[in-house]
Design a protein around this motif. Sequence first.
Motif, PDB file in Angstrom:
ATOM      1  N   LEU A 183      37.501   9.343 -46.434  1.00  0.00           N
ATOM      2  CA  LEU A 183      36.685  10.392 -47.066  1.00  0.00           C
ATOM      3  C   LEU A 183      36.455  11.574 -46.135  1.00  0.00           C
ATOM      4  N   SER A 184      36.430  11.321 -44.829  1.00  0.00           N
ATOM      5  CA  SER A 184      36.220  12.424 -43.869  1.00  0.00           C
ATOM      6  C   SER A 184      37.431  13.350 -43.811  1.00  0.00           C
ATOM      7  N   LEU A 185      38.572  12.902 -44.352  1.00  0.00           N
ATOM      8  CA  LEU A 185      39.797  13.716 -44.341  1.00  0.00           C
ATOM      9  C   LEU A 185      39.913  14.611 -45.571  1.00  0.00           C
ATOM     10  N   TYR A 186      39.119  14.324 -46.606  1.00  0.00           N
ATOM     11  CA  TYR A 186      39.231  15.072 -47.864  1.00  0.00           C
ATOM     12  C   TYR A 186      38.998  16.572 -47.632  1.00  0.00           C
ATOM     13  N   PRO A 187      39.876  17.433 -48.177  1.00  0.00           N
ATOM     14  CA  PRO A 187      39.557  18.861 -48.192  1.00  0.00           C
ATOM     15  C   PRO A 187      38.237  19.079 -48.942  1.00  0.00           C
ATOM     16  N   THR A 188      37.510  20.114 -48.609  1.00  0.00           N
ATOM     17  CA  THR A 188      36.197  20.342 -49.239  1.00  0.00           C
ATOM     18  C   THR A 188      36.308  20.488 -50.753  1.00  0.00           C
ATOM     19  N   GLU A 189      37.476  20.900 -51.243  1.00  0.00           N
ATOM     20  CA  GLU A 189      37.639  21.127 -52.687  1.00  0.00           C
ATOM     21  C   GLU A 189      37.703  19.823 -53.494  1.00  0.00           C
ATOM     22  N   ILE A 190      38.002  18.698 -52.817  1.00  0.00           N
ATOM     23  CA  ILE A 190      38.125  17.428 -53.546  1.00  0.00           C
ATOM     24  C   ILE A 190      36.819  16.643 -53.400  1.00  0.00           C
ATOM     25  N   PRO A 191      36.120  16.375 -54.507  1.00  0.00           N
ATOM     26  CA  PRO A 191      34.877  15.599 -54.408  1.00  0.00           C
ATOM     27  C   PRO A 191      35.156  14.127 -54.107  1.00  0.00           C
ATOM     28  N   HIS A 192      34.220  13.487 -53.400  1.00  0.00           N
ATOM     29  CA  HIS A 192      34.373  12.055 -53.130  1.00  0.00           C
ATOM     30  C   HIS A 192      34.194  11.249 -54.419  1.00  0.00           C
ATOM     31  N   GLN A 193      33.300  11.734 -55.270  1.00  0.00           N
ATOM     32  CA  GLN A 193      33.047  11.092 -56.562  1.00  0.00           C
ATOM     33  C   GLN A 193      33.124  12.169 -57.639  1.00  0.00           C
ATOM     34  N   ILE A 194      33.819  11.841 -58.731  1.00  0.00           N
ATOM     35  CA  ILE A 194      33.841  12.797 -59.838  1.00  0.00           C
ATOM     36  C   ILE A 194      33.087  12.186 -61.019  1.00  0.00           C
ATOM     37  N   ASN A 195      32.546  13.038 -61.838  1.00  0.00           N
ATOM     38  CA  ASN A 195      31.804  12.567 -62.999  1.00  0.00           C
ATOM     39  C   ASN A 195      32.801  12.165 -64.094  1.00  0.00           C
ATOM     40  N   ILE A 196      32.727  10.910 -64.516  1.00  0.00           N
ATOM     41  CA  ILE A 196      33.624  10.441 -65.578  1.00  0.00           C
ATOM     42  C   ILE A 196      32.868  10.529 -66.907  1.00  0.00           C
ATOM     43  N   ASP A 197      33.267  11.515 -67.736  1.00  0.00           N
ATOM     44  CA  ASP A 197      32.615  11.663 -69.046  1.00  0.00           C
ATOM     45  C   ASP A 197      32.829  10.401 -69.869  1.00  0.00           C
ATOM     46  N   GLN A 198      31.839  10.021 -70.614  1.00  0.00           N
ATOM     47  CA  GLN A 198      32.025   8.902 -71.548  1.00  0.00           C
ATOM     48  C   GLN A 198      32.577   9.462 -72.867  1.00  0.00           C
ATOM     49  N   LYS A 199      33.793  10.000 -72.763  1.00  0.00           N
ATOM     50  CA  LYS A 199      34.478  10.585 -73.923  1.00  0.00           C
ATOM     51  C   LYS A 199      35.788   9.850 -74.150  1.00  0.00           C
ATOM     52  N   PRO A 200      36.200   9.681 -75.415  1.00  0.00           N
ATOM     53  CA  PRO A 200      37.507   9.066 -75.656  1.00  0.00           C
ATOM     54  C   PRO A 200      38.623  10.036 -75.272  1.00  0.00           C
TER      55      PRO A 200
ATOM     56  N   ASN B   6      39.412   4.039 -68.516  1.00  0.00           N
ATOM     57  CA  ASN B   6      40.437   3.847 -67.481  1.00  0.00           C
ATOM     58  C   ASN B   6      41.358   5.058 -67.391  1.00  0.00           C
ATOM     59  N   VAL B   7      41.898   5.464 -68.548  1.00  0.00           N
ATOM     60  CA  VAL B   7      42.905   6.535 -68.562  1.00  0.00           C
ATOM     61  C   VAL B   7      42.257   7.899 -68.311  1.00  0.00           C
ATOM     62  N   VAL B   8      41.084   8.142 -68.902  1.00  0.00           N
ATOM     63  CA  VAL B   8      40.385   9.417 -68.683  1.00  0.00           C
ATOM     64  C   VAL B   8      40.031   9.573 -67.200  1.00  0.00           C
ATOM     65  N   SER B   9      39.519   8.515 -66.578  1.00  0.00           N
ATOM     66  CA  SER B   9      39.106   8.618 -65.173  1.00  0.00           C
ATOM     67  C   SER B   9      40.300   8.920 -64.280  1.00  0.00           C
ATOM     68  N   ASN B  10      41.443   8.269 -64.533  1.00  0.00           N
ATOM     69  CA  ASN B  10      42.610   8.509 -63.689  1.00  0.00           C
ATOM     70  C   ASN B  10      43.159   9.920 -63.875  1.00  0.00           C
ATOM     71  N   THR B  11      43.091  10.420 -65.105  1.00  0.00           N
ATOM     72  CA  THR B  11      43.559  11.786 -65.381  1.00  0.00           C
ATOM     73  C   THR B  11      42.642  12.801 -64.691  1.00  0.00           C
ATOM     74  N   LYS B  12      41.346  12.542 -64.706  1.00  0.00           N
ATOM     75  CA  LYS B  12      40.388  13.434 -64.028  1.00  0.00           C
ATOM     76  C   LYS B  12      40.593  13.409 -62.503  1.00  0.00           C
ATOM     77  N   MET B  13      40.882  12.230 -61.970  1.00  0.00           N
ATOM     78  CA  MET B  13      41.177  12.132 -60.534  1.00  0.00           C
ATOM     79  C   MET B  13      42.404  12.988 -60.191  1.00  0.00           C
ATOM     80  N   CYS B  14      43.403  12.893 -61.046  1.00  0.00           N
ATOM     81  CA  CYS B  14      44.645  13.655 -60.848  1.00  0.00           C
ATOM     82  C   CYS B  14      44.350  15.157 -60.831  1.00  0.00           C
ATOM     83  N   ALA B  15      43.529  15.602 -61.777  1.00  0.00           N
ATOM     84  CA  ALA B  15      43.166  17.022 -61.853  1.00  0.00           C
ATOM     85  C   ALA B  15      42.411  17.455 -60.590  1.00  0.00           C
ATOM     86  N   SER B  16      41.515  16.595 -60.090  1.00  0.00           N
ATOM     87  CA  SER B  16      40.741  16.962 -58.896  1.00  0.00           C
ATOM     88  C   SER B  16      41.634  16.996 -57.659  1.00  0.00           C
TER      89      SER B  16
END
Length: 562
Positions: free
Chosen positions: A8-25, A231-241
């Motif tokens: 986590l200490s290596l992450y560029p500032t633009e990448i959050p350590h935790q992203i908000n996973i919407d409870q959306k289909p 599962n799929v929404v969270s991984n797609t959001k991670m990819c975007a971040s």
Amino acid sequence: MESQKPWLSLYPTEIPHQINIDQKPLHYYLEQSALEFPNKIAIHFLGKELTYSDLYDQSLKLANYFQSLGLEKGDRVSIMLPNCPQAVISYYAVLLAGGIVVQTNPLYMERELEYQLKDSESTFIVTLDLLYPRVSKMKALTNLRHIIVTSIKDYLPFPKNLLYPFVQKKQNQIVVKVEHEGNTHLFKKIMELSKPSVEVPTYIPSEDVALLQYTGGTTGFPKGVMLSHENVVSNTKMCASWMYKCKRGEESVLGIIPFFHVYGMTTVMNLSVMQSFKMILLPKFDATDTLKTIEKLKPTLFPGAPTIYIALLNHPDIHKYNLSSIDCCISGSAPLPVEIQEKFEQLTGGKLVEGYGLSEASPVTHSNFIWGKRKKGSIGVPWPNTDSVVLSYENGGIAEPNELGEIAIRGPQVMQGYWNKKEETEATIKDGWLLTGDIGYMDEEGYFYIVDRKKDMIIAGGFNIYPREIEEILYEHEKVKEVVVAGIPDPYRGETVKAYIVLKDNQHATAEEFNEYARKHLAAYKVPHIYEFREDLPKTAVGKILRRALVDEEKEKMKNAN
């Protein structure tokens, strides 16, 4: 069991350590893109274009039709299509109607198709007219009730759509005539008959399954991985971040990796829909077509597999094409040789980084930074919201840095389990951790390295030998185009090391030449005892080399010899 997460200490500032996973289909993001960018091109397919408004509208029409045929929430629908507009429309239509998508490889023969349809208990299938003869036989053997048939020409621009049947005949492909009657339905007709309105069921994203993703089945029968909407929404959001420099509504993604492969589904289709990117779809990989497409349509993102990048680099006319539009590529599905990464970056000026994942994790869990510190030969670090550890062979606890063990993963992208396979699920997920079956280690900084698959490790004369290490060395040889190393049965050593090599065009080599080369770079016990030169190597549809198929081939040869 908690890891320290040094990465986590290596992450560029633009990448959050935790992203908000919407409870959306999952289908919510198509609706959002259609509202926000109705006139933006969603799909470019061989000259034909669909806007996000078109894509949403047509997905609703097909969803409406599914429901009119009696599809209920939780029913499984197989999609047996190459990358084409109908594949995207069908995927989102199934979700909008309340179904569960079952991605089905169009290359499946009858036995494989029958197994998957029976195991998933699919009642609907969307397929190509070319595949109809094969699929129609399944009605008598499985629970299949309805077949929806489309043709590549349905989404070709004029005059390609008129010429398509002639091209088929010229290529000796069968031309199949299918009528819209009984339990057989024509996709084109549905778009004329159906209305763009549907009763979308209520979903609990963390519980409701969006798709059954069948694992490759290189050992035993394929298993259906249950991936929820979350599962799929969270991984797609991670990819975007992870791709934080990519601007919403502005990028173009080259879609060669098949959508029936979970990697193509997430990094091309779902990412594009979530971020309102343009998808440039090619129904199959052809090196010349790909180079022409890049030069003409200028995609900025190019998710791929090592074999795709290798084929392009070895194209005789590659330097005649302008590939400078490519900004970034994440390579998945198989290890990326360092040599290939460096050459491709030099050629395009873009970034090519290795990622890692598996169907059971939707699929991506680790990647090198696209714009940040990278380490050669490493799969990178865990993505946001993702934890990963190496389990020590000594005591089953967390391994020390640089100690070999089995890589385990925990995060919101980890599957619900295997479809109807409770024992296999319990053997794979322990205390919330997904056991990957991959042998690797983590260095002091938190970069992970895969040494090999547990099942691919070669034990020769008591030594543990990892094929990937030998492959990396052989890939550096100037005459090598592709290589795979496998352990084959040996009466004396138990197994012995064999290298299967595809040479670059117009190159000639001998086993002695490679033996001499390998001895300069490898310990004696790792040097291949046998070299076989081949025209090509067996591969999956996504380009992963089938090491197991070569081992099976050897066993068959030995059996016949005896």
